[in-house]
Scaffold this motif. Structure first.
Motif, PDB file in Angstrom:
ATOM      1  N   VAL A 105      39.711  65.522  19.626  1.00 38.38           N
ATOM      2  CA  VAL A 105      39.584  64.869  20.929  1.00 38.38           C
ATOM      3  C   VAL A 105      38.599  65.695  21.757  1.00 38.38           C
ATOM      4  CG1 VAL A 105      40.802  64.132  23.002  1.00 38.38           C
ATOM      5  CG2 VAL A 105      41.950  64.031  20.773  1.00 38.38           C
ATOM      6  N   CYS A 106      37.451  65.110  22.040  1.00 39.41           N
ATOM      7  CA  CYS A 106      36.400  65.849  22.753  1.00 39.41           C
ATOM      8  C   CYS A 106      36.931  66.340  24.103  1.00 39.41           C
ATOM      9  CB  CYS A 106      35.193  64.944  22.958  1.00 39.41           C
ATOM     10  SG  CYS A 106      33.826  65.763  23.792  1.00 39.41           S
ATOM     11  N   THR A 107      36.574  67.571  24.453  1.00 35.17           N
ATOM     12  CA  THR A 107      37.049  68.140  25.719  1.00 35.17           C
ATOM     13  C   THR A 107      36.260  67.622  26.914  1.00 35.17           C
ATOM     14  OG1 THR A 107      35.631  70.069  25.370  1.00 35.17           O
ATOM     15  CG2 THR A 107      37.930  70.255  24.654  1.00 35.17           C
ATOM     16  N   HIS A 108      35.279  66.762  26.675  1.00 39.56           N
ATOM     17  CA  HIS A 108      34.562  66.143  27.793  1.00 39.56           C
ATOM     18  C   HIS A 108      35.355  64.929  28.279  1.00 39.56           C
ATOM     19  CE1 HIS A 108      30.854  63.832  29.413  1.00 39.56           C
ATOM     20  NE2 HIS A 108      31.317  64.646  30.350  1.00 39.56           N
ATOM     21  N   LEU A 109      35.235  63.814  27.603  1.00 43.45           N
ATOM     22  CA  LEU A 109      35.952  62.606  28.045  1.00 43.45           C
ATOM     23  C   LEU A 109      36.768  61.983  26.920  1.00 43.45           C
ATOM     24  CD1 LEU A 109      33.194  61.034  30.336  1.00 43.45           C
ATOM     25  CD2 LEU A 109      35.267  62.217  31.055  1.00 43.45           C
ATOM     26  N   ALA A 110      37.188  62.832  25.998  1.00 43.66           N
ATOM     27  CA  ALA A 110      38.192  62.443  24.985  1.00 43.66           C
ATOM     28  C   ALA A 110      37.708  61.475  23.912  1.00 43.66           C
ATOM     29  CB  ALA A 110      39.451  61.912  25.661  1.00 43.66           C
ATOM     30  N   CYS A 111      36.402  61.380  23.695  1.00 44.37           N
ATOM     31  CA  CYS A 111      35.929  60.600  22.541  1.00 44.37           C
ATOM     32  C   CYS A 111      36.303  61.323  21.243  1.00 44.37           C
ATOM     33  CB  CYS A 111      34.407  60.441  22.594  1.00 44.37           C
ATOM     34  SG  CYS A 111      33.866  59.200  23.766  1.00 44.37           S
ATOM     35  N   GLY A 112      36.195  60.622  20.151  1.00 40.59           N
ATOM     36  CA  GLY A 112      36.498  61.220  18.849  1.00 40.59           C
ATOM     37  C   GLY A 112      35.329  62.049  18.343  1.00 40.59           C
ATOM     38  N   TYR A 126      30.524  66.960  16.076  1.00 41.89           N
ATOM     39  CA  TYR A 126      29.610  66.221  16.959  1.00 41.89           C
ATOM     40  C   TYR A 126      30.354  65.109  17.675  1.00 41.89           C
ATOM     41  CZ  TYR A 126      25.952  62.840  18.103  1.00 41.89           C
ATOM     42  OH  TYR A 126      25.145  61.946  18.748  1.00 41.89           O
ATOM     43  N   CYS A 127      30.134  65.018  18.972  1.00 45.11           N
ATOM     44  CA  CYS A 127      30.716  63.914  19.743  1.00 45.11           C
ATOM     45  C   CYS A 127      29.604  62.932  20.096  1.00 45.11           C
ATOM     46  CB  CYS A 127      31.390  64.431  21.013  1.00 45.11           C
ATOM     47  SG  CYS A 127      32.089  63.058  21.952  1.00 45.11           S
ATOM     48  N   PRO A 128      29.664  61.709  19.558  1.00 45.19           N
ATOM     49  CA  PRO A 128      28.569  60.760  19.759  1.00 45.19           C
ATOM     50  C   PRO A 128      28.510  60.179  21.175  1.00 45.19           C
ATOM     51  CG  PRO A 128      30.348  59.738  18.497  1.00 45.19           C
ATOM     52  CD  PRO A 128      30.729  61.178  18.681  1.00 45.19           C
ATOM     53  N   CYS A 129      29.546  60.335  21.967  1.00 44.29           N
ATOM     54  CA  CYS A 129      29.551  59.679  23.280  1.00 44.29           C
ATOM     55  C   CYS A 129      28.471  60.244  24.199  1.00 44.29           C
ATOM     56  CB  CYS A 129      30.924  59.800  23.930  1.00 44.29           C
ATOM     57  SG  CYS A 129      32.131  58.738  23.133  1.00 44.29           S
ATOM     58  N   HIS A 130      28.369  61.574  24.276  1.00 42.48           N
ATOM     59  CA  HIS A 130      27.368  62.189  25.157  1.00 42.48           C
ATOM     60  C   HIS A 130      26.701  63.365  24.463  1.00 42.48           C
ATOM     61  CE1 HIS A 130      30.707  60.488  27.635  1.00 42.48           C
ATOM     62  NE2 HIS A 130      29.689  59.850  28.184  1.00 42.48           N
ATOM     63  N   GLU A 131      26.597  63.285  23.153  1.00 40.48           N
ATOM     64  CA  GLU A 131      25.877  64.312  22.384  1.00 40.48           C
ATOM     65  C   GLU A 131      26.505  65.703  22.510  1.00 40.48           C
ATOM     66  OE1 GLU A 131      22.726  63.567  20.686  1.00 40.48           O
ATOM     67  OE2 GLU A 131      23.405  61.510  21.007  1.00 40.48           O
ATOM     68  N   GLY A 132      27.786  65.748  22.591  1.00 42.17           N
ATOM     69  CA  GLY A 132      28.451  67.061  22.603  1.00 42.17           C
ATOM     70  C   GLY A 132      28.470  67.650  21.196  1.00 42.17           C
ATOM     71  N   VAL A 133      28.255  68.963  21.108  1.00 40.41           N
ATOM     72  CA  VAL A 133      28.266  69.614  19.798  1.00 40.41           C
ATOM     73  C   VAL A 133      29.145  70.863  19.873  1.00 40.41           C
ATOM     74  CG1 VAL A 133      26.859  70.627  17.964  1.00 40.41           C
ATOM     75  CG2 VAL A 133      25.921  68.775  19.356  1.00 40.41           C
ATOM     76  N   GLY A 144      25.489  70.033  24.909  1.00 38.10           N
ATOM     77  CA  GLY A 144      26.049  68.863  25.569  1.00 38.10           C
ATOM     78  C   GLY A 144      27.051  69.211  26.656  1.00 38.10           C
ATOM     79  N   PRO A 145      27.704  68.189  27.196  1.00 37.60           N
ATOM     80  CA  PRO A 145      28.520  68.368  28.396  1.00 37.60           C
ATOM     81  C   PRO A 145      29.964  68.860  28.222  1.00 37.60           C
ATOM     82  CG  PRO A 145      28.425  66.057  27.809  1.00 37.60           C
ATOM     83  CD  PRO A 145      27.566  66.783  26.811  1.00 37.60           C
ATOM     84  N   PRO A 146      30.520  68.957  27.021  1.00 38.17           N
ATOM     85  CA  PRO A 146      31.933  69.373  26.975  1.00 38.17           C
ATOM     86  C   PRO A 146      32.147  70.716  27.683  1.00 38.17           C
ATOM     87  CG  PRO A 146      31.278  68.530  24.839  1.00 38.17           C
ATOM     88  CD  PRO A 146      30.018  68.646  25.672  1.00 38.17           C
TER      89      PRO A 146
HETATM   90  S1  FES Z   1      33.167  62.542  25.479  1.00 39.44           S
HETATM   91 FE1  FES Z   1      32.348  63.964  24.065  1.00 39.44          FE
HETATM   92  S2  FES Z   1      30.489  64.557  24.928  1.00 39.44           S
HETATM   93 FE2  FES Z   1      31.336  63.209  26.369  1.00 39.44          FE
END
Ligand code: FES
Length: 201
Positions: A105-112, A126-133, A144-146
């Motif tokens: 669960v991404c620490t940014h906005l909880a995408c997978g 890798y989080c595809p929602c906002h390019e978090g790595v 990225g933003p996480p």
């Molecule tokens: S939810 Fe993962 S980078 Fe934004």
């Protein structure tokens, strides 16, 4: 013919039983210490030999240990849910044989979060929602933003090569602190015997 009532254990048998229980308790404490020492010492988890019986009994207290794979090849990842049935997680076997685990669960906005094996030296999460790595080795944010690292799932590999989730650590929390926190919740005496600090620090 007289039927005798079933005989209860004699005093001698009871003493033997008590000895056995206390020997088992000592063994499992030693094994628990070995798990904590091995995992927290940063050794290659792939070389950790832990009996499944010990894992079944101990975990980290927050959830029973969970077998997530019978085998995991180098560079392979497996997804599972731990510690709760809705807690998405992933275990990855790195090229050096160590097994790491994280919440996905991404620490940014909880995408997978996904596993990208071919990226960088060891692959990346890798989080595809906002390019978090995130680093595959540590879970730290590398792009990225996480705002925080991925929370860890503490993994061990048993003698047969099966991969188990045995505990969790919160985002930024060390493996030993996570194991101790879970163990304190379940069995404070055992936590003390394992050398865990009492105050949760
Ligand atoms: S939810 Fe993962 S980078 Fe934004």
């Amino acid at each position: 013919m007289t039927t005798l009532p079933p005989a209860g254990p004699t005093e001698e048998e009871q003493a033997v039983l008590r000895d056995r229980i206390s020997a088992d308790s000592l063994t499992t404490r030693r094994d628990y210490l070995r798990i904590v020492a091995t995992v927290s010492g940063g050794l290659v988890v792939g070389s950790t030999v832990v009996s499944a019986g010990v894992l079944h009994r101990h975990g980290d207290g927050s959830a029973p240990p969970l077998k997530v794979a019978d085998q995991l090849g180098s560079g392979e990842a497996v997804t599972f849910n731990y510690p709760g049935e809705n807690d998405r997680a992933m275990a990855i076997k790195l090229a050096d044989g160590s097994v790491v685990g994280y919440s996905t669960v991404c620490t940014h906005l909880a995408c997978g979060v996904l596993w990208r094996k071919g990226r960088g030296e060891e692959g990346e999460l890798y989080c595809p929602c906002h390019e978090g790595v995130f680093s595959a080795r540590t879970g730290e944010v590398t792009a990225g933003p996480p705002p925080r690292p991925l929370p860890k799932v503490i993994m061990v590999e048993d003698a047969a090569g099966a991969v188990w989730a045995i505990g969790t650590a919160r985002s930024g929390e060390g493996v030993e602190a996570g194991l101790c926190r879970g163990l304190r919740d379940r069995d404070p005496a055992l936590a003390e015997a394992a050398g865990c600090p009492k105050d949760g620090s």
